[in-house]
Structures are given as C-alpha cells and as structure tokens.
Design a protein around this motif. Structure first.
Motif, PDB file in Angstrom:
ATOM      1  N   GLY A  37      35.545  36.577  47.087  1.00  0.00           N
ATOM      2  CA  GLY A  37      34.155  36.992  46.884  1.00  0.00           C
ATOM      3  C   GLY A  37      33.983  38.471  46.600  1.00  0.00           C
ATOM      4  O   GLY A  37      32.917  38.900  46.157  1.00  0.00           O
ATOM      5  N   VAL A  38      34.995  39.262  46.872  1.00  0.00           N
ATOM      6  CA  VAL A  38      34.903  40.698  46.556  1.00  0.00           C
ATOM      7  C   VAL A  38      34.884  40.817  45.029  1.00  0.00           C
ATOM      8  O   VAL A  38      35.806  40.325  44.365  1.00  0.00           O
ATOM      9  CB  VAL A  38      36.101  41.474  47.142  1.00  0.00           C
ATOM     10  CG1 VAL A  38      36.064  42.940  46.696  1.00  0.00           C
ATOM     11  CG2 VAL A  38      36.112  41.370  48.660  1.00  0.00           C
ATOM     12  N   PRO A  39      33.839  41.401  44.469  1.00  0.00           N
ATOM     13  CA  PRO A  39      33.709  41.430  43.009  1.00  0.00           C
ATOM     14  C   PRO A  39      34.994  41.920  42.332  1.00  0.00           C
ATOM     15  O   PRO A  39      35.526  42.973  42.684  1.00  0.00           O
ATOM     16  CB  PRO A  39      32.550  42.414  42.792  1.00  0.00           C
ATOM     17  CG  PRO A  39      31.710  42.276  44.030  1.00  0.00           C
ATOM     18  CD  PRO A  39      32.698  42.055  45.136  1.00  0.00           C
ATOM     19  N   GLY A  40      35.488  41.120  41.422  1.00  0.00           N
ATOM     20  CA  GLY A  40      36.699  41.494  40.686  1.00  0.00           C
ATOM     21  C   GLY A  40      37.926  40.720  41.106  1.00  0.00           C
ATOM     22  O   GLY A  40      38.855  40.533  40.312  1.00  0.00           O
ATOM     23  N   ILE A  41      37.955  40.246  42.355  1.00  0.00           N
ATOM     24  CA  ILE A  41      39.182  39.596  42.841  1.00  0.00           C
ATOM     25  C   ILE A  41      39.321  38.175  42.274  1.00  0.00           C
ATOM     26  O   ILE A  41      40.382  37.810  41.755  1.00  0.00           O
ATOM     27  CB  ILE A  41      39.273  39.604  44.389  1.00  0.00           C
ATOM     28  CG1 ILE A  41      39.423  41.055  44.895  1.00  0.00           C
ATOM     29  CG2 ILE A  41      40.442  38.738  44.854  1.00  0.00           C
ATOM     30  CD1 ILE A  41      39.693  41.196  46.386  1.00  0.00           C
ATOM     31  N   ARG A  42      38.245  37.379  42.318  1.00  0.00           N
ATOM     32  CA  ARG A  42      38.356  36.024  41.777  1.00  0.00           C
ATOM     33  C   ARG A  42      38.764  36.075  40.296  1.00  0.00           C
ATOM     34  O   ARG A  42      39.639  35.323  39.854  1.00  0.00           O
ATOM     35  CB  ARG A  42      37.044  35.255  41.928  1.00  0.00           C
ATOM     36  CG  ARG A  42      37.106  33.836  41.319  1.00  0.00           C
ATOM     37  CD  ARG A  42      35.751  33.140  41.339  1.00  0.00           C
ATOM     38  NE  ARG A  42      35.312  32.935  42.706  1.00  0.00           N
ATOM     39  CZ  ARG A  42      35.647  31.876  43.444  1.00  0.00           C
ATOM     40  NH1 ARG A  42      36.439  30.941  42.939  1.00  0.00           N
ATOM     41  NH2 ARG A  42      35.224  31.769  44.674  1.00  0.00           N
ATOM     42  N   ASP A  43      38.137  36.988  39.569  1.00  0.00           N
ATOM     43  CA  ASP A  43      38.454  37.174  38.148  1.00  0.00           C
ATOM     44  C   ASP A  43      39.924  37.529  37.941  1.00  0.00           C
ATOM     45  O   ASP A  43      40.575  37.003  37.026  1.00  0.00           O
ATOM     46  CB  ASP A  43      37.613  38.338  37.617  1.00  0.00           C
ATOM     47  CG  ASP A  43      36.703  37.873  36.513  1.00  0.00           C
ATOM     48  OD1 ASP A  43      36.149  36.749  36.657  1.00  0.00           O
ATOM     49  OD2 ASP A  43      36.560  38.617  35.522  1.00  0.00           O
ATOM     50  N   ALA A  44      40.411  38.418  38.774  1.00  0.00           N
ATOM     51  CA  ALA A  44      41.814  38.839  38.648  1.00  0.00           C
ATOM     52  C   ALA A  44      42.742  37.653  38.886  1.00  0.00           C
ATOM     53  O   ALA A  44      43.754  37.489  38.186  1.00  0.00           O
ATOM     54  CB  ALA A  44      42.120  39.963  39.635  1.00  0.00           C
ATOM     55  N   VAL A  45      42.401  36.804  39.866  1.00  0.00           N
ATOM     56  CA  VAL A  45      43.231  35.627  40.144  1.00  0.00           C
ATOM     57  C   VAL A  45      43.140  34.654  38.964  1.00  0.00           C
ATOM     58  O   VAL A  45      44.150  34.102  38.504  1.00  0.00           O
ATOM     59  CB  VAL A  45      42.798  34.934  41.465  1.00  0.00           C
ATOM     60  CG1 VAL A  45      43.599  33.651  41.680  1.00  0.00           C
ATOM     61  CG2 VAL A  45      42.983  35.886  42.649  1.00  0.00           C
ATOM     62  N   ALA A  46      41.932  34.489  38.447  1.00  0.00           N
ATOM     63  CA  ALA A  46      41.743  33.560  37.325  1.00  0.00           C
ATOM     64  C   ALA A  46      42.521  34.018  36.089  1.00  0.00           C
ATOM     65  O   ALA A  46      42.989  33.193  35.303  1.00  0.00           O
ATOM     66  CB  ALA A  46      40.253  33.429  37.011  1.00  0.00           C
ATOM     67  N   ARG A  47      42.686  35.325  35.919  1.00  0.00           N
ATOM     68  CA  ARG A  47      43.285  35.856  34.683  1.00  0.00           C
ATOM     69  C   ARG A  47      44.752  36.239  34.789  1.00  0.00           C
ATOM     70  O   ARG A  47      45.384  36.568  33.773  1.00  0.00           O
ATOM     71  CB  ARG A  47      42.544  37.132  34.267  1.00  0.00           C
ATOM     72  CG  ARG A  47      41.161  36.846  33.720  1.00  0.00           C
ATOM     73  CD  ARG A  47      40.347  38.144  33.745  1.00  0.00           C
ATOM     74  NE  ARG A  47      38.952  37.840  33.484  1.00  0.00           N
ATOM     75  CZ  ARG A  47      38.254  38.332  32.455  1.00  0.00           C
ATOM     76  NH1 ARG A  47      38.817  39.165  31.613  1.00  0.00           N
ATOM     77  NH2 ARG A  47      36.997  37.989  32.293  1.00  0.00           N
ATOM     78  N   THR A  48      45.308  36.312  36.007  1.00  0.00           N
ATOM     79  CA  THR A  48      46.692  36.786  36.115  1.00  0.00           C
ATOM     80  C   THR A  48      47.635  35.885  35.315  1.00  0.00           C
ATOM     81  O   THR A  48      47.409  34.677  35.185  1.00  0.00           O
ATOM     82  CB  THR A  48      47.142  36.864  37.589  1.00  0.00           C
ATOM     83  OG1 THR A  48      48.497  37.321  37.619  1.00  0.00           O
ATOM     84  CG2 THR A  48      47.090  35.500  38.274  1.00  0.00           C
ATOM     85  N   ARG A  49      48.710  36.505  34.794  1.00  0.00           N
ATOM     86  CA  ARG A  49      49.664  35.688  34.050  1.00  0.00           C
ATOM     87  C   ARG A  49      50.570  34.889  34.988  1.00  0.00           C
ATOM     88  O   ARG A  49      51.263  33.976  34.570  1.00  0.00           O
ATOM     89  CB  ARG A  49      50.501  36.570  33.120  1.00  0.00           C
ATOM     90  CG  ARG A  49      49.815  36.690  31.747  1.00  0.00           C
ATOM     91  CD  ARG A  49      50.500  37.717  30.894  1.00  0.00           C
ATOM     92  NE  ARG A  49      50.445  39.035  31.542  1.00  0.00           N
ATOM     93  CZ  ARG A  49      51.015  40.128  31.033  1.00  0.00           C
ATOM     94  NH1 ARG A  49      51.720  40.049  29.916  1.00  0.00           N
ATOM     95  NH2 ARG A  49      50.907  41.282  31.644  1.00  0.00           N
TER      96      ARG A  49
END
Lengths: 334, 334
Positions: free
Chosen positions: A222-234
């Motif tokens: 829920g910390v802004p940016g973390i879910r996105d980072a997990v979704a996008r990591t290679r």
C-alpha cells in the motif's frame, strides 16, 4: 542470486530464517554467501508505547534472524525478564496489555533516542542490525509513520463504530470481534524507504512469505510505488499461502481478510494478489499439500501453483519450503 | 509538628527514614500521624540518559521511604535486574557507566512520559509518590532544569580545564580527581517548585540531614529564594554533620568541599552554613561524638552544638539521631 522478500512479523521472519538455512550451503569458492537477501519489513503495526517507538515486525525479523528471539513465543527476546513491565503496571501506566520485556525495552530505548536525534527509521534499523547481523539487508517499508487502525462495531458509540489501533485489536482484543475496516493511517502520503524500490526492481526473485495478506504484505504494497514496483519488476514474484485448510497457520488473518472481502482460503488470497499477467503481482503461488484442490483454481487465474508442505514445524521444514519457492521461481524463469 | 527537611540522596533518605521511625509512635488519639514531614529534594544531579529523565535523589528518597530501595547498595530498586542495561551495552549505547536497573527504568519511563506531556516535575513526583507512599510530602527543589557540572583539570584541553556532568564526575570518575569548580547550570534563573517556600516558612522545624553540603544541600539553597526562606523562617534550623572525623560518612563530599574552599571537618561545614544570627542558616548543629572538639568551635560561631552518635548503622540508630535533632530544636525553641 539476489532475493527480496516482503515480510510481516513471526510468519515472515520464520520463513526467511528457513530461506537463509536453505541458502547457507550455497556459498561460492571464497566462502562468501552467493546470495543477497533484502527484506522489506512491514512497519504499519508500529506503535508508540510509554513514549518509546516500538516496531514489532522489524524487531521480530531482527531477533529471529539474529538468534535473539524467544522461539516458543515467536516474538520478543530470549532469556527475557519482565521487571520493568511489573513496575509500569504498579505505576498504573497504560497500556498494560502490551508486553515489553526488559531486554526488548533496550531496543525501543535505543531506537527512540536515535529517531529523536533525527535519524530516519531506515538508518536506525541499520544501526540496530549492526548488532544483530541478521544476514539480510532489513529495510522498513517506509521511513514515514504509518499505523494501521481497525474499525470495529461498538453499539455505545453514536456511529455504532469505533476505531482502535491495530495493536489494541490484535493484542488486547485478540481479533475476537469482526474487523469492519482496515485503515493504514498515513499510508497515502508515505514514500518507500531508501533502497526499497531498488530492492524490488534490481533483484532476481521477489518472495511473499506466508505473512498476513492484509495488515503485513497488504500495508507494504500500500505504500505508494511499492505495488507498482512489484508488478513491474523483471524478477519472478512467488508467494506462499498463509492460509492452510481455510484457516491462518498462525495469527488471526481471517479476521482482517473478511474486512476486505476476501475469503479465508489459499486460492482466494492468490486471487486477491492477482496474476501479474492480469495486472496483479503474482507469478507463482505455493499452497499447502492439504489444499491441492486450490492448485487448479489458482492456475486458472494465470498463476503458477503447486501444493507442498507449508507448515513451518522447524527450521529444516521451513528451509524445504523456501527451496520449493526457489524451484518454482526457476521454473517460471525458464 | 510540621518538619521540613532539605535532602540529597542516600544519606538524606536514610536520615529521613530514621526520622519517620522516630516519629512513628507519636500519633494522636485518632491514630493520625501527629507530624507532617515535607522533604525538599535536590534535583541538581538529575540527568537525561538514553532519552529518559533520571532524578537520582528524588528516586532514592522515594524508594528508601517507600520500602523499594536496595538497602545494601543504597540506591536503586530491590529485587533489581539488569537485562536492559546488558542490552544497551550490547548496542553500544552510551553512557555505559550509569546503572539503570530494569525496575528503576520503569520509573524513568513514566516520569519522562509525564514530563513530555507537559506536567511539571513536582506534579510528576507527586504522581510517582502516589504509588510509593513515602510518608512525607516530597517536593523537588525546582521544576526547572538544573544540572551540576564539575570543572576538572585536563592538560589536553587548550584551557587546561574540562567540564563534566556531575554524574560523570561522581559515578564514572568516582571523584578521583580534584573538583576545581562546581557549576549548577540553570540555577540562576530557576524558581522554587510550588510549595517549597511555604514548606520552609510555615513549619515548626527545618532539618538539614547529613547530605552533601555542596552538591545536595548547597544546590537546594542555591535556588533563588530558598536560602532566604531558610534564613528567615520562624522555625529553628538544625543540621547534622555529614563529616565525621574529617571525612565524609559516605560519598566523596570532601572532593567538592575543597572546590568551594571549605575544609572537610564538621566545624568547617557549620561555618560554611553560618549562624542565623550572623546572616547564615543554622541555629543548631549536631556533630559526631568523635568530633567533640568541634562543639566549642561551632558554638563560638553562635550555633548551638552537641556531639552525638552520627553513624547511621541501622534505622534504630538513625531514629536516635533524628531524636537528638528534635531535642536540640526543642532546646533552641525554649
């Protein structure tokens, strides 16, 4: 290999201890560990008690991985004493329901003093870990103050509802009444701590240990940016179900899963996280061998799934679980 | 009878415990204590350690009179543990030379939290005493922060001098080097805590227990208004020498007496306080039976003097000392 795990307290800490045991023999020729493990710890169940800043999940990780944990209890220090707690009670200091042991107190005293001197929580955590040498890089999810509150029914309130701190709900009330809502206060304006996003982006594997999907992994994401980072990591993202046979292995995850409308089942939690191919965060999901029926459901969501033993009886069985997660990551990568 | 005592830590606390024992049988017909004892405690050796506010003299008074003291050590709590101290050391937290026990810690935690919430030290002390029921009204000399510092020689400094906190001088250095100067930082702008001046003005007897004349009684008298109140009260003022046979009974008072140019003798300390008839604060002075020779010298200063046993072997002998002080006050009043 670089591995990054998102972790709550007891369950996550024990899983990562197993992971380190699994990785231990795998050192390169010069004896240096061939693996770098980063752990992003949940800080949303942090609380200020008696003027001291307490970070239960970071401490459980630090103590468990640093061989300072009381293993039977799962939290707090080994060879612990309770004299200060007795005295606080004798003074009538509130709250009486949170157990701060004499050894544990020192951690909170040092942390509070460093925070008061202006050091961010991430630096303070690094300082504390310099003593504990947990064998991982332990990062709080954020340096900002985020504290989960739980809305419960209370007929005596004009609104019929009352909000309590997560620790009061969990420790004092033992999650015995339904959670109507889970509110991680402060999360919307928080930012990830230094190193967190990089640890997710620049890694070879992201692991979600069998931690609470709502108040542990959920708040980290829920910390802004973390879910996105997990979704996008290679890197592949592999999780382990904290729900076995429709109930949490430990803790009271079902109480807070209900609050977000998620069934207490291994498949429902996987569906809640979602497949990366469909905008979610999971590539792979391990369910317990008792939940074989969930495998097909989860694979139907576009998430690789396998049923393996998920009960962390001891470090050896937990190491085997970690091995299964790494094997699944290998298959996903291939 | 109303009695007001000015007190430091161990010596003062033990004397007042003896005083209470002496007074104990003297209750009126309804069983209510016939005496009201107020104690004005020195706060100039207070110190902030690990972010916690520590008031050693107030605590020694509170624990001694509230039956919580470690009697052999003279300070700190009985049935004490040292787990938190061990951990603080393991974290490398400074200072390592000040011993905060696990039970004792709770007092500092409660005090620090109340102070942070805006309560003055006098209210906080009353709150702590609500638990300890010391049998006296315990008043800090001031709600203001006053901390004694000691100037010592240090050839490595450009000035040849260095200033250390009193506790560092006393506890870490064990007063092993000469004190060149005693500086109670903050005292000039401090004011007496609520009730202090009234406790001196509206009383039947002011006692100076055998506490340190410089860093305990001296700092209390140094709070603007207190020395004047003692000089002007209508009650007799009787003191007990902390120096026996030219040496402090306990502690290292000689080290700080030298800094203010006072000899380490029962007569010199009486002369330092001075006779009220000559602008000082003493009407009467008790010296030890080993210092009979001092009696004539002290009486020559215009101060009533008697030689009696002044070694506080146990509560009974201390109660007898207190009885001698009360008897002297009676003679002065007559």
């Amino acid at each position: 290999m670089r591995i990054t795990a998102l972790s709550g307290g007891i369950g996550g800490a024990r899983f990562i201890r197993g992971l380190l045991r699994h990785l231990a023999p795998r050192r390169n020729e010069s004896g240096v560990a061939a693996h770098e493990v980063s752990v992003i710890g949940n800080t949303a169940d942090d609380i200020s008690l008696f003027g001291l800043r307490v970070c239960p999940d970071l401490d459980t990780l630090m103590y468990t991985l640093g061989a300072g944990i009381d293993d039977a209890r799962g939290w707090g220090r080994s060879d612990e004493g309770w004299r200060a707690k007795e005295e606080l009670a004798a003074y009538g200091a509130e709250p009486g329901w949170f157990g701060l042991g004499d050894r544990d107190l020192a951690t909170h005293i040092v942390r509070t003093q460093l925070l008061a001197a202006g050091h961010p929580l991430s630096s303070v955590t690094a300082r504390l870990c310099a003593r504990w040498r947990p064998g991982v890089r332990l990062l709080p999810m954020s340096d900002d103050r985020i504290e989960t509150h739980i809305v419960i029914a209370d007929p005596e309130e004009p609104t019929g509802r009352r909000t309590v701190h997560f620790q009061e709900y969990w420790v004092r009330m033992q999650a015995a009444v339904p959670a109507l809502e889970v509110i991680p206060v402060g999360i919307a304006t928080s930012v990830p701590a230094p190193g967190v996003l990089d640890a997710i982006a620049d890694t070879d594997l992201v692991l979600l240990p069998p931690s609470n999907p709502v108040v542990s992994i959920g708040t980290i994401l829920g910390v802004p940016g973390i879910r996105d980072a997990v979704a996008r990591t290679r890197a592949p993202v592999v999780g382990l179900s904290p729900i076995v046979r429709g109930a949490p292995v430990r803790g009271m995850a079902d109480a807070v899963l209900a609050a977000i409308g998620v069934d207490s089942s291994a498949a429902a939690v996987a569906a809640h996280y979602g497949s990366r191919s469909a905008g979610g965060i999971l590539d792979g999901w391990l369910v317990d061998e008792a939940d074989t029926a969930a495998v097909q459901v989860v694979e139907g969501l576009g998430i690789a799934c396998r049923a393996v033993p998920l009960l962390m009886h001891d470090v050896a069985t937990t190491a085997a679980m970690a091995g299964e997660a790494l094997a699944m990551a290998g298959r996903i990568r291939a």
